[in-house]
Design a protein around this motif. Structure first.
Motif, PDB file in Angstrom:
ATOM      1  N   ALA A  63       0.534  -0.990  -0.308  1.00 13.67           N
ATOM      2  CA  ALA A  63       0.430  -0.104  -0.002  1.00 13.67           C
ATOM      3  C   ALA A  63       1.058   1.143  -0.728  1.00 13.67           C
ATOM      4  O   ALA A  63       0.715   2.073  -0.529  1.00 13.67           O
ATOM      5  CB  ALA A  63      -1.135  -0.205   1.546  1.00 13.67           C
ATOM      6  N   LEU A  64       2.798   1.477   0.472  1.00 11.29           N
ATOM      7  CA  LEU A  64       2.790   2.187   0.486  1.00 11.29           C
ATOM      8  C   LEU A  64       3.058   2.452  -0.972  1.00 11.29           C
ATOM      9  O   LEU A  64       3.053   3.539  -0.918  1.00 11.29           O
ATOM     10  CB  LEU A  64       4.192   2.387   1.630  1.00 11.29           C
ATOM     11  N   THR A  72       1.266   2.832  -3.465  1.00 14.05           N
ATOM     12  CA  THR A  72       0.320   3.256  -4.484  1.00 14.05           C
ATOM     13  C   THR A  72       0.409   4.808  -3.469  1.00 14.05           C
ATOM     14  O   THR A  72      -0.970   5.287  -4.352  1.00 14.05           O
ATOM     15  CB  THR A  72      -0.446   2.337  -3.748  1.00 14.05           C
ATOM     16  N   THR A  73       0.762   5.392  -2.810  1.00  7.86           N
ATOM     17  CA  THR A  73       0.299   6.607  -2.419  1.00  7.86           C
ATOM     18  C   THR A  73       1.232   7.458  -3.198  1.00  7.86           C
ATOM     19  O   THR A  73       2.542   7.702  -3.342  1.00  7.86           O
ATOM     20  CB  THR A  73       0.147   6.708  -1.034  1.00  7.86           C
TER      21      THR A  73
END
Length: 81
Positions: free
Chosen positions: A77-78, A80-81
């Motif tokens: 998830a890191l 995709t930010t």
């Protein structure tokens, strides 16, 4: 994915998981925003202001559980930010 002689780095825009073969299993390096608080984490290292590398040794299939899956999901998830 980037192949290396001694490891495999899994990336989506940037690496979020390292896989390092060892004689006793697989050493995973999981990238997170904080140090993981678990007895399973052999070592953690702060590599920047908001990134940590956390080492987890997998010695068998039983080591792949919800806790590990959640850590890897958070690491992904890191990217995709």
């Amino acid at each position: 994915m980037q192949n290396k002689k001694t490891s495999l780095h899994i990336a989506h825009r940037r690496a979020f998981l390292g896989v390092h073969p060892r004689a006793t299993g697989l050493l995973l390096t999981i990238v997170t925003t904080t140090a993981l608080d678990s007895t399973r984490v052999r070592k953690h290292e702060q590599v920047s202001a908001n990134r940590y590398h956390n080492e987890v040794l997998l010695t068998g299939a039983d080591d792949i559980d919800d806790e590990l899956t959640n850590w890897i999901t958070q690491a992904y998830a890191l990217t995709t930010t």
